[in-house]
Design an enzyme around this catalytic site. Structure first.
Site, PDB file in Angstrom:
ATOM      1  N   HIS A   1       0.797  -1.227   0.000  1.00 25.58           N
ATOM      2  CA  HIS A   1       0.000   0.000   0.000  1.00 25.58           C
ATOM      3  C   HIS A   1       0.826   1.271   0.000  1.00 25.58           C
ATOM      4  CE1 HIS A   1      -3.933  -1.906   0.916  1.00 25.58           C
ATOM      5  NE2 HIS A   1      -3.158  -2.812   1.494  1.00 25.58           N
ATOM      6  N   LYS A  39      -8.381  13.975   4.746  1.00 27.61           N
ATOM      7  CA  LYS A  39      -7.514  12.802   4.718  1.00 27.61           C
ATOM      8  C   LYS A  39      -6.462  13.006   5.794  1.00 27.61           C
ATOM      9  CE  LYS A  39      -6.606  13.842   0.314  1.00 27.61           C
ATOM     10  NZ  LYS A  39      -6.761  12.617  -0.449  1.00 27.61           N
ATOM     11  N   ARG A  40      -5.646  11.971   6.079  1.00 32.42           N
ATOM     12  CA  ARG A  40      -4.559  12.154   7.017  1.00 32.42           C
ATOM     13  C   ARG A  40      -3.677  13.318   6.558  1.00 32.42           C
ATOM     14  NH1 ARG A  40      -3.925   8.240  11.261  1.00 32.42           N
ATOM     15  NH2 ARG A  40      -1.965   9.330  11.638  1.00 32.42           N
ATOM     16  N   LYS A  42       0.706  14.598   0.747  1.00 34.01           N
ATOM     17  CA  LYS A  42      -0.681  14.851   0.336  1.00 34.01           C
ATOM     18  C   LYS A  42      -0.920  16.343   0.064  1.00 34.01           C
ATOM     19  CE  LYS A  42      -2.389  10.859   3.028  1.00 34.01           C
ATOM     20  NZ  LYS A  42      -3.056   9.957   2.052  1.00 34.01           N
ATOM     21  N   THR A  74      -8.558   6.608  -1.856  1.00 35.36           N
ATOM     22  CA  THR A  74      -9.901   6.036  -1.967  1.00 35.36           C
ATOM     23  C   THR A  74     -10.940   7.118  -1.684  1.00 35.36           C
ATOM     24  OG1 THR A  74      -9.567   5.219   0.279  1.00 35.36           O
ATOM     25  CG2 THR A  74      -9.394   3.611  -1.501  1.00 35.36           C
ATOM     26  N   LYS A  88     -14.899   8.227  -3.306  1.00 40.29           N
ATOM     27  CA  LYS A  88     -16.112   8.551  -2.538  1.00 40.29           C
ATOM     28  C   LYS A  88     -16.712   9.867  -3.031  1.00 40.29           C
ATOM     29  CE  LYS A  88     -13.903   6.095   1.180  1.00 40.29           C
ATOM     30  NZ  LYS A  88     -12.962   6.211   2.310  1.00 40.29           N
TER      31      LYS A  88
HETATM   32  C1  26W Z   1       4.209   0.675   9.754  1.00 37.18           C
HETATM   33  C2  26W Z   1       3.578   2.029   9.719  1.00 37.18           C
HETATM   34  C3  26W Z   1       2.632   2.135   8.612  1.00 37.18           C
HETATM   35  C4  26W Z   1       1.285   2.041   8.880  1.00 37.18           C
HETATM   36  C5  26W Z   1       0.381   2.089   7.842  1.00 37.18           C
HETATM   37  C6  26W Z   1       3.078   2.295   7.331  1.00 37.18           C
HETATM   38  C7  26W Z   1       2.186   2.348   6.311  1.00 37.18           C
HETATM   39  C8  26W Z   1       0.849   2.234   6.554  1.00 37.18           C
HETATM   40  C9  26W Z   1      -0.145   2.209   5.431  1.00 37.18           C
HETATM   41  C10 26W Z   1       0.381   1.343   4.319  1.00 37.18           C
HETATM   42  C11 26W Z   1      -0.521   3.569   4.977  1.00 37.18           C
HETATM   43  C12 26W Z   1      -1.780   3.579   4.158  1.00 37.18           C
HETATM   44  O1  26W Z   1      -2.866   3.630   4.689  1.00 37.18           O
HETATM   45  N1  26W Z   1      -1.649   3.561   2.825  1.00 37.18           N
HETATM   46  C13 26W Z   1      -2.765   3.900   1.981  1.00 37.18           C
HETATM   47  O2  26W Z   1      -3.440   2.744   1.555  1.00 37.18           O
HETATM   48  C14 26W Z   1      -4.609   3.081   0.833  1.00 37.18           C
HETATM   49  C15 26W Z   1      -5.336   1.792   0.525  1.00 37.18           C
HETATM   50  O3  26W Z   1      -4.637   1.047  -0.408  1.00 37.18           O
HETATM   51  C16 26W Z   1      -4.261   3.867  -0.415  1.00 37.18           C
HETATM   52  O4  26W Z   1      -5.456   4.260  -1.044  1.00 37.18           O
HETATM   53  C17 26W Z   1      -3.451   5.103  -0.054  1.00 37.18           C
HETATM   54  O5  26W Z   1      -3.013   5.745  -1.214  1.00 37.18           O
HETATM   55  C18 26W Z   1      -2.263   4.695   0.799  1.00 37.18           C
HETATM   56  O6  26W Z   1      -1.577   5.840   1.265  1.00 37.18           O
END
Ligand code: 26W
Length: 825
Positions: free
Chosen positions: A370, A561-562, A567, A669, A673
């Site tokens: 992701h 969003k975050r 972003k 995503t 929406k």
């Molecule tokens: C280990 C710390 C950590 C925690 C969460 C690293 C990375 C993440 C996630 C991978 C971050 C995340 O939410 N990524 C998002 O995933 C969505 C679903 O696929 C995508 O639509 C977003 O673009 C992406 O940033």
């Protein structure tokens, strides 16, 4: 005593049809007999619990039917392993999917209770950070809707994502307490508890037949207890299970310690165990690297694997058929230790040969990536893994030896390539790379948008892709149209149904039929009317929560969003400053009245993200109070963004901001929406925006900015942003005013370094994309002034959203990764 045989097909007792009278009786029964309250004294929370229990009862029948069917048909099961499930509220979702909204509303009205009030009382299950967690929740709902036998596995955090409050414009984090009033949705399954070990040592043991096995003897044990929540699909197609694990001590209290007077020490083990599932890590892009996080990852991986293997053995009696009957999907690398755990279970506990076990493991796992952000790629120090999971470290070494041998012999890799595919990162302290582990242990590795998948092949996994060229594939993300259109926007749903019929509720691609009505003035007026009503509702919420008055006639320009530098909320707020400067400098010009709406949480340790929130609030304070602006521009930061708030904001948006630096947002995503709800996107060619551009057509989306290749070129050549800033007087003026303290008179240096970063390296291309962004916003203004065109485009966006349904995504996973059958589209 002789046991009676279990009859799996015993019919469930008949339940009367869901008439208002029947439902009313069921709610009252639950209030009295389950909640234990007399209706005369029942409080809103009691009514909520009673209503959820009544709805849950109706879901139960379908749930058991689904489980029985899976046993009976021996169909392959899908297990979705995710450290995050960002579900939000469940009651409206469940009621809507089983057609209970109207009868429940009427039943409650007869009892003098308002359904809307109860819906708003339900706490959000915020067991996730952002995109990845919300995707998992959409997938659960879609897997039920397209009738795939599936289980979600995760952690039952006592505290979900922190609550965000503002203190003088700064983010403050407070603990979230979704379980404070109990959770009527869940069933505790004490019988499904597994022992989880940590630490200790590995011992070779010789079996009676002379074979030597490795046996892990952990010195630290605790229990994983299952809590099940039913996830019901559209029209009750199927009910799947979300199984969340809670950590508990094996001995709740150490009585010998207690009796010797050490009352605190007696509870220590219990506190240590429960700490593992107490709180969700709130960082969504930087790997925390803390031991507790690794413990969470192994805890839920091990519990899930034990559960999966037990269920498989119970039904099939041998493990050789595992890949034929089980597909396990890893939601990012967070559960990647599962690969080593399954190997341990197969080889050590069940005596399989290494090579056979490896084949079964790889046949069973799929891995979804992701993010490509380097700081988000998980790796764990070898020393930590050796201490916490000594047997798994041995297994990882063995896997690595096999992979490296293959890379050398078959693929003739050189040393550089060997280093890049190795599971062990030797640079700067030895670490295990979880991405590499997940890749080699899976038969499928997928990205989440076409662009992201291509970049995966070119960057992080380029050498692994050369070694295993048939493994990487794309599965563009999606969203469930039930929650993100039908439930959050009943006005639009009704309008669409009246115009093209109800078929789109079951076949989202039929929304295409709206295209024929895009230019119809009558339809446009109704479409705009629905949007207006949604904007009025949001305007009221903004007033209630921030005391800012906004006009529903203004253009609602939304970025939710975050908060993250890639972003580029910063780009958006700098544009607000530039617009503010222009309004004051040229009061004679015509302006489109705009409300810029922001919402989002910053990771607690991410300073720049928190500073950007403060900047938005500082800018808002100045702009919103300056009479020279004459209400033409307002800036709003809505605190505590979560799923439920998104469900109010998204239907009210005119403009959807999807402005990440090209190449950095894996998919997005939120973009989908907004599209469903008839907002126009302003965005870069990044993530799934690229596919939105294709689906809706270039005339119906506003694209701007550097491409991924151009961003890479700027970075590779070390091109400085100075030229871009010099060439843009309005950018220069906006940067100067922010950096010099115009918006922070109480602390003029507050934004000096933040803006300094843009002048210096500008990693995220804020300065270099600025003029293009301003031009794109001018294009948006021009469209807004041509209401016919605006409305036609908005309608075409809703009409084109079908591809972004998570039902489509899940059907592709089913066919191309899992090998399971779903109901056809
Ligand atoms: C280990 C710390 C950590 C925690 C969460 C690293 C990375 C993440 C996630 C991978 C971050 C995340 O939410 N990524 C998002 O995933 C969505 C679903 O696929 C995508 O639509 C977003 O673009 C992406 O940033």
């Amino acid at each position: 005593m002789p046991q009676k045989p279990i009859v799996y097909d015993a019919p469930t007792p008949e339940r009367p049809a869901a008439s208002v009278e029947a439902i009313q009786g069921e709610i009252l029964e639950r209030l009295i007999y389950s909640v234990g309250k007399d209706p005369i004294v029942a409080r809103p929370h009691d009514w909520l619990a009673a209503t959820i229990l009544a709805v849950r009862d109706r879901v139960m029948d379908l749930w058991m039917e689904s489980s029985r069917e899976t046993w009976r048909t021996s169909n392959k099961r899908v297990y979705y392993l995710s450290l995050e499930f960002l579900i939000g509220r469940l009651m409206r979702d469940a009621m809507s999917n089983v057609g209970l909204i109207e009868p429940v509303r009427d039943a409650l009205r007869n009892l003098n209770v308002d359904l809307g009030d109860l819906i708003n009382l339900e706490p959000d299950a915020a067991l996730g950070n952002g995109g990845l967690g919300r995707l998992a929740a959409c997938f659960l709902e879609s897997m039920s809707s397209v009738k795939i036998p599936a289980y979600g596995y995760g952690i039952r955090y006592v505290h979900g994502l922190f609550r965000q409050e503002m203190s003088e414009g700064w983010q403050v984090e407070l603990p979230e307490e979704w379980l404070a009033h109990g959770n009527p949705w869940e069933f505790e399954r004490r019988e499904s508890a597994y022992e989880i070990g940590f630490g200790g040592h590995v011992e070779p043991v010789t079996d009676p037949d002379g074979t030597v096995r490795q046996e892990w003897r952990p010195n630290d044990h605790l229990l994983a207890v299952a809590f099940d929540t039913p996830i019901v699909g559209w029209r009750g197609a199927r009910v799947n299970t979300l199984r969340l694990w809670s950590a508990q001590p094996i001995d709740p209290i150490l009585l010998d310690k207690f009796n010797s007077g050490d009352h605190i020490g007696a509870l220590e083990e219990s506190a240590r165990a429960e700490a593992i599932t107490r709180v969700l890590y709130p960082a969504d892009s930087t790997a925390a690297g803390q031991e507790l996080r690794l413990r969470q990852e192994f805890f839920f991986s091990s519990a899930s694997l034990q559960d999966i293997v037990r269920r498989h053995l119970q039904q099939y009696g041998d493990l050789g058929s595992l890949p034929d009957k089980v597909a396990i999907q890893l939601n990012d690398t967070h559960p990647a230790i599962s690969i080593a755990e399954l190997m341990r279970i197969l080889v050590d506990d069940n005596g399989l040969k290494w090579a056979d076990a490896w084949k079964l493991t790889r046949g069973t796992f799929g891995y979804t990536n992701h993010t490509l952000l380097p700081e988000a790629l998980e790796s764990w120090p070898v020393a930590l893994l050796e201490r916490l999971l000594p047997r798994h470290m041995q297994i990882i070494y063995q896997i690595n030896a096999d992979v490296l041998a293959e890379a050398r012999q078959r693929a003739k890799f050189n040393d550089g390539q060997i280093a890049s595919v190795s599971l062990i990162d030797e640079a700067g302290g030895r670490r295990v790379r979880m991405g590499q582990l997940a890749f080699v242990g899976s038969h499928s590795i997928n990205g989440v948008s076409a662009l992201h998948t291509e970049l995966m092949k070119q960057t992080v996994f380029s050498d692994l892709h050369k070694l295993y060229p048939d493994r990487i594939n794309n599965k563009t993300n999606g969203i469930t149209p039930r929650r993100w259109l039908m439930q959050c926007n009943p006005g639009l749903t009704k309008l669409i149904g009246d115009r093209i019929g109800q078929g789109f509720l079951d076949d989202i691609d039929l929304l295409q039929g709206l295209k024929a009505h895009a230019e119809d003035p009558g339809f446009q007026e109704q479409f705009a009317g629905v949007k207006k009503a949604n904007k009025q509702r949001l305007a009221k919420l903004i007033k209630d929560r921030t005391n800012i008055t906004v006009s529903p006639d203004a253009l609602f320009d939304v970025q939710i969003k975050r908060i993250h530098e890639y972003k580029r909320q910063l780009l958006n707020v700098i544009q607000a400053v530039a617009a503010y400067d222009e309004i004051r400098a040229h009061p004679e010009r015509d302006y489109v009245p705009r409300v810029k709406i922001f919402a989002g949480k910053a990771a607690p340790g991410y300073w720049n993200a928190k500073l950007i929130i403060k900047l938005i609030n500082d800018v808002a304070k100045v702009i919103n109070h300056d009479p020279a602006v004459r209400g033409l521009l307002k800036v709003v930061f809505l605190p505590n963004y979560n799923v439920s708030l998104a469900e109010v904001i998204v239907p009210a948006a005119d403009l959807s901001e999807q402005i990440s630096t090209a190449g950095m947002e894996a998919s997005g995503t939120g973009n989908m929406k907004f599209m469903a709800n008839g907002a126009i996107t302003i965005g870069t060619m990044d993530g799934a925006n690229v596919e939105m551009h294709k689906e809706v057509g270039a005339d119906n989306i506003v694209i701007f900015g550097l491409s991924t290749a151009e961003v890479n070129e700027q970075r590779a050549k070390g091109i400085a942003p100075a030229a871009a800033i010099e060439a843009s007087p309005r950018l220069k003026e906006a940067l100067d005013s922010i950096a010099s303290g115009v918006f922070s008179p109480d602390d003029p240096n507050r934004y000096r370094d933040l803006i300094g970063g843009l002048r210096d390296h500008d990693w995220f291309m804020v300065a270099r994309d600025f003029d293009a962004y301003v031009a794109a916003q001018a294009e948006v203004d021009a469209l807004w002034n041509d209401k016919k065109r605006w409305n036609a485009i908005a309608i075409r966006n809703t009409a084109s959203v079908g591809f972004f349904s998570s039902d489509r995504t899940i059907r592709q996973y089913a066919k191309e990764i899992w090998g399971v059958t779903a109901t056809p589209a």
